[in-house]
Structures are given as C-alpha cells and as structure tokens.
Write a protein that holds these residues in place. Sequence first.
Motif, PDB file in Angstrom:
ATOM      1  N   GLU A  70       0.820  -1.211   0.000  1.00  0.00           N
ATOM      2  CA  GLU A  70       0.000   0.000   0.000  1.00  0.00           C
ATOM      3  C   GLU A  70       0.859   1.269   0.000  1.00  0.00           C
ATOM      4  OE1 GLU A  70      -3.428   2.182   2.742  1.00  0.00           O
ATOM      5  OE2 GLU A  70      -2.890   0.095   3.141  1.00  0.00           O
ATOM      6  N   HIS A  71       1.955   1.261   0.779  1.00  0.00           N
ATOM      7  CA  HIS A  71       2.808   2.442   0.927  1.00  0.00           C
ATOM      8  C   HIS A  71       4.208   2.250   0.348  1.00  0.00           C
ATOM      9  CE1 HIS A  71      -0.207   4.135   3.608  1.00  0.00           C
ATOM     10  NE2 HIS A  71      -0.226   2.968   4.225  1.00  0.00           N
ATOM     11  N   ALA A  72       4.573   1.004   0.086  1.00  0.00           N
ATOM     12  CA  ALA A  72       5.925   0.689  -0.376  1.00  0.00           C
ATOM     13  C   ALA A  72       5.890  -0.539  -1.280  1.00  0.00           C
ATOM     14  CB  ALA A  72       6.847   0.437   0.819  1.00  0.00           C
ATOM     15  N   TYR A  73       6.983  -0.771  -1.961  1.00  0.00           N
ATOM     16  CA  TYR A  73       7.083  -1.919  -2.869  1.00  0.00           C
ATOM     17  C   TYR A  73       8.523  -2.421  -2.884  1.00  0.00           C
ATOM     18  CZ  TYR A  73       9.116   1.320  -6.277  1.00  0.00           C
ATOM     19  OH  TYR A  73       9.932   2.221  -6.924  1.00  0.00           O
ATOM     20  N   ASN A  82      24.588  -8.804  -5.917  1.00  0.00           N
ATOM     21  CA  ASN A  82      24.432 -10.263  -5.975  1.00  0.00           C
ATOM     22  C   ASN A  82      23.081 -10.571  -6.605  1.00  0.00           C
ATOM     23  OD1 ASN A  82      26.793 -11.286  -4.867  1.00  0.00           O
ATOM     24  ND2 ASN A  82      26.008 -11.342  -2.780  1.00  0.00           N
ATOM     25  N   SER A  83      22.923 -11.787  -7.111  1.00  0.00           N
ATOM     26  CA  SER A  83      21.621 -12.203  -7.636  1.00  0.00           C
ATOM     27  C   SER A  83      20.588 -12.140  -6.520  1.00  0.00           C
ATOM     28  CB  SER A  83      21.691 -13.634  -8.186  1.00  0.00           C
ATOM     29  OG  SER A  83      22.461 -13.664  -9.350  1.00  0.00           O
ATOM     30  N   GLY A  84      19.446 -11.550  -6.814  1.00  0.00           N
ATOM     31  CA  GLY A  84      18.391 -11.415  -5.823  1.00  0.00           C
ATOM     32  C   GLY A  84      18.464 -10.128  -5.013  1.00  0.00           C
ATOM     33  N   HIS A  85      19.393  -9.237  -5.339  1.00  0.00           N
ATOM     34  CA  HIS A  85      19.546  -7.956  -4.633  1.00  0.00           C
ATOM     35  C   HIS A  85      18.257  -7.148  -4.811  1.00  0.00           C
ATOM     36  CE1 HIS A  85      22.224  -4.082  -4.207  1.00  0.00           C
ATOM     37  NE2 HIS A  85      21.088  -3.966  -3.540  1.00  0.00           N
ATOM     38  N   LEU A  86      17.513  -6.985  -3.723  1.00  0.00           N
ATOM     39  CA  LEU A  86      16.241  -6.264  -3.759  1.00  0.00           C
ATOM     40  C   LEU A  86      16.380  -4.882  -3.138  1.00  0.00           C
ATOM     41  CD1 LEU A  86      13.773  -9.058  -2.546  1.00  0.00           C
ATOM     42  CD2 LEU A  86      14.071  -8.211  -4.873  1.00  0.00           C
ATOM     43  N   LEU A  87      15.482  -4.000  -3.556  1.00  0.00           N
ATOM     44  CA  LEU A  87      15.353  -2.672  -2.967  1.00  0.00           C
ATOM     45  C   LEU A  87      13.912  -2.527  -2.494  1.00  0.00           C
ATOM     46  CD1 LEU A  87      17.163  -0.710  -5.816  1.00  0.00           C
ATOM     47  CD2 LEU A  87      18.134  -1.415  -3.617  1.00  0.00           C
ATOM     48  N   VAL A  88      13.726  -2.001  -1.311  1.00  0.00           N
ATOM     49  CA  VAL A  88      12.388  -1.755  -0.776  1.00  0.00           C
ATOM     50  C   VAL A  88      12.231  -0.241  -0.674  1.00  0.00           C
ATOM     51  CG1 VAL A  88      10.781  -2.190   1.109  1.00  0.00           C
ATOM     52  CG2 VAL A  88      12.477  -3.940   0.496  1.00  0.00           C
ATOM     53  N   CYS A  89      11.221   0.290  -1.361  1.00  0.00           N
ATOM     54  CA  CYS A  89      11.055   1.744  -1.497  1.00  0.00           C
ATOM     55  C   CYS A  89       9.637   2.169  -1.160  1.00  0.00           C
ATOM     56  CB  CYS A  89      11.267   2.171  -2.954  1.00  0.00           C
ATOM     57  SG  CYS A  89      12.721   1.537  -3.740  1.00  0.00           S
ATOM     58  N   PRO A  90       9.494   3.368  -0.586  1.00  0.00           N
ATOM     59  CA  PRO A  90       8.150   3.930  -0.495  1.00  0.00           C
ATOM     60  C   PRO A  90       7.745   4.443  -1.881  1.00  0.00           C
ATOM     61  CG  PRO A  90       9.733   5.519   0.326  1.00  0.00           C
ATOM     62  CD  PRO A  90      10.500   4.263  -0.013  1.00  0.00           C
ATOM     63  N   TYR A  91       6.457   4.492  -2.151  1.00  0.00           N
ATOM     64  CA  TYR A  91       6.004   5.078  -3.410  1.00  0.00           C
ATOM     65  C   TYR A  91       6.281   6.580  -3.435  1.00  0.00           C
ATOM     66  CZ  TYR A  91       3.406   0.778  -4.370  1.00  0.00           C
ATOM     67  OH  TYR A  91       3.068  -0.516  -4.626  1.00  0.00           O
ATOM     68  N   ARG A  92       6.128   7.195  -2.275  1.00  0.00           N
ATOM     69  CA  ARG A  92       6.300   8.636  -2.170  1.00  0.00           C
ATOM     70  C   ARG A  92       7.764   8.999  -2.361  1.00  0.00           C
ATOM     71  NH1 ARG A  92       6.451  12.524   2.296  1.00  0.00           N
ATOM     72  NH2 ARG A  92       6.873  10.776   3.692  1.00  0.00           N
ATOM     73  N   HIS A  93       8.009  10.087  -3.079  1.00  0.00           N
ATOM     74  CA  HIS A  93       9.365  10.559  -3.351  1.00  0.00           C
ATOM     75  C   HIS A  93       9.865  11.314  -2.125  1.00  0.00           C
ATOM     76  CE1 HIS A  93      12.648  11.570  -6.127  1.00  0.00           C
ATOM     77  NE2 HIS A  93      12.667  12.754  -5.521  1.00  0.00           N
ATOM     78  N   VAL A  94      10.526  10.590  -1.246  1.00  0.00           N
ATOM     79  CA  VAL A  94      11.078  11.151  -0.016  1.00  0.00           C
ATOM     80  C   VAL A  94      12.509  10.641   0.107  1.00  0.00           C
ATOM     81  CG1 VAL A  94      10.089   9.269   1.366  1.00  0.00           C
ATOM     82  CG2 VAL A  94      10.727  11.396   2.483  1.00  0.00           C
ATOM     83  N   SER A  95      13.433  11.502   0.521  1.00  0.00           N
ATOM     84  CA  SER A  95      14.843  11.102   0.492  1.00  0.00           C
ATOM     85  C   SER A  95      15.367  10.552   1.813  1.00  0.00           C
ATOM     86  CB  SER A  95      15.716  12.267   0.038  1.00  0.00           C
ATOM     87  OG  SER A  95      15.591  13.352   0.937  1.00  0.00           O
ATOM     88  N   THR A 106       6.813   1.321   8.584  1.00  0.00           N
ATOM     89  CA  THR A 106       6.281   0.013   8.975  1.00  0.00           C
ATOM     90  C   THR A 106       6.249  -0.936   7.785  1.00  0.00           C
ATOM     91  OG1 THR A 106       4.968   0.930  10.782  1.00  0.00           O
ATOM     92  CG2 THR A 106       4.251  -1.197   9.897  1.00  0.00           C
ATOM     93  N   GLU A 107       5.742  -0.449   6.648  1.00  0.00           N
ATOM     94  CA  GLU A 107       5.647  -1.331   5.487  1.00  0.00           C
ATOM     95  C   GLU A 107       7.027  -1.647   4.904  1.00  0.00           C
ATOM     96  OE1 GLU A 107       2.410  -2.339   2.216  1.00  0.00           O
ATOM     97  OE2 GLU A 107       3.014  -0.225   2.173  1.00  0.00           O
ATOM     98  N   ILE A 108       7.947  -0.699   4.937  1.00  0.00           N
ATOM     99  CA  ILE A 108       9.318  -0.971   4.484  1.00  0.00           C
ATOM    100  C   ILE A 108       9.925  -2.081   5.340  1.00  0.00           C
ATOM    101  CG2 ILE A 108      11.671  -0.021   4.391  1.00  0.00           C
ATOM    102  CD1 ILE A 108      10.312   2.671   3.520  1.00  0.00           C
ATOM    103  N   ALA A 109       9.724  -2.004   6.660  1.00  0.00           N
ATOM    104  CA  ALA A 109      10.242  -3.044   7.563  1.00  0.00           C
ATOM    105  C   ALA A 109       9.596  -4.399   7.288  1.00  0.00           C
ATOM    106  CB  ALA A 109      10.023  -2.627   9.023  1.00  0.00           C
ATOM    107  N   GLU A 110       8.276  -4.409   7.111  1.00  0.00           N
ATOM    108  CA  GLU A 110       7.574  -5.667   6.846  1.00  0.00           C
ATOM    109  C   GLU A 110       7.998  -6.279   5.516  1.00  0.00           C
ATOM    110  OE1 GLU A 110       3.505  -4.394   7.199  1.00  0.00           O
ATOM    111  OE2 GLU A 110       3.522  -4.563   9.401  1.00  0.00           O
TER     112      GLU A 110
END
Length: 186
Positions: A70-73, A82-95, A106-110
């Motif tokens: 809902e708030h992040a992806y 490395n293979s599988g290197h993921l990034l977790v980001c909020p949708y909102r453009h915040v630095s 909360t959603e980034i942590a989850e």
Amino acid sequence: MTESGAPPEPVERLVDASTLAGVPDGFQRLWTPHRMAYIQAGPEPLKHECPFCEAPKKSDEDGLIVVRGEHAYALLNLFPYNSGHLLVCPYRHVSLYDDATPEETTEIAELTQQAMRVLRKVSRCDGFNLGINQGAVAGAGVEAHLHQHVVPRWNSDANFFPIIARTKALPQLLGEVRQAVADAWA
C-alpha cells in the motif's frame, strides 16, 4: 608450395565471431550484459528521472517489481551486487528515513522481513546485507528517493573480481530472478 614441393596446409580462417562459441581457450567468461546499460549511462544514470518513481508506472516485469504494498514496494536492483539484490522503497518521493511516515517505515520493515524469507527460500542464501545509504557522501546512488537494500549473501560468494576488476559475476539474469522471487512471495 613448401620446400619439399608439397602444397601448403590449408589455413582455417575465422568467418565470423559466432564460430568461436565453445572453443576452449583457457579462459572462463562471465557474461554480464545487463551491466552495459549502467556503463553506457555514464556516471549519473537516470539523472533526470527518479527510477523509483518511474518503476511503479511500469508493469511488474518491466519495472522489475516483485511485490507492491500500500505504501511501499520491492523491486530488483537494476545493477545488483548479488543475484536477488532487492530494494524496498516507499512510493512517495522522499529522500530521508526520518522524513518517511510511520506507515511507510512500517511497510518498508515488513517488506524487508518478507524479502529475507523469500530470498532464503528461493536462493538458499546464508545471510544478508541490509542497509539504507542516506546522501551521496554515504554511498547513495539515488539519494533523492529512500530505498532499503536487501542483498543476499552466500558463504562462497566472495572472490577477487570486484576488488581488482570492478566486475561482479552474477549467475542469473534479472528477469529469471524477478520471476522466481515474485512467484515465491506469499
């Protein structure tokens, strides 16, 4: 004619480079064609657009997104360590992390926790590097948009290539990794 009067041995000529494939020559080749986009982009890839604002506008496959909340992806890093290197980001453009809302953090942590579970299942990794680089001085490649790195690690994944050749060998293509991680996400 040779000195003995016999005709010379025919010389095999290379007609095109595709005939070299599979010819043993003592070298192992690390095919990393995805790195060419980074090399050709120069020192400031995507200087005029934020890749983390653009990715959600694309299909999951084209944006390398494995899950949308809902708030992040979460998405694959286009230039992975490395293979599988993921990034977790909020949708909102915040630095900055301290500018994120409680719902975003909360959603980034989850999503980070779930990413770790999925990567353990899919890739059988032995550990992780987790981190958020805040600002260019701290190593942020895209400092304008908050993103958490989730880098799977294996006991045997270190070698000398990154140190002396600035080259990282990745055994899977991004599309294959994205599909495997997206399929395994609960």
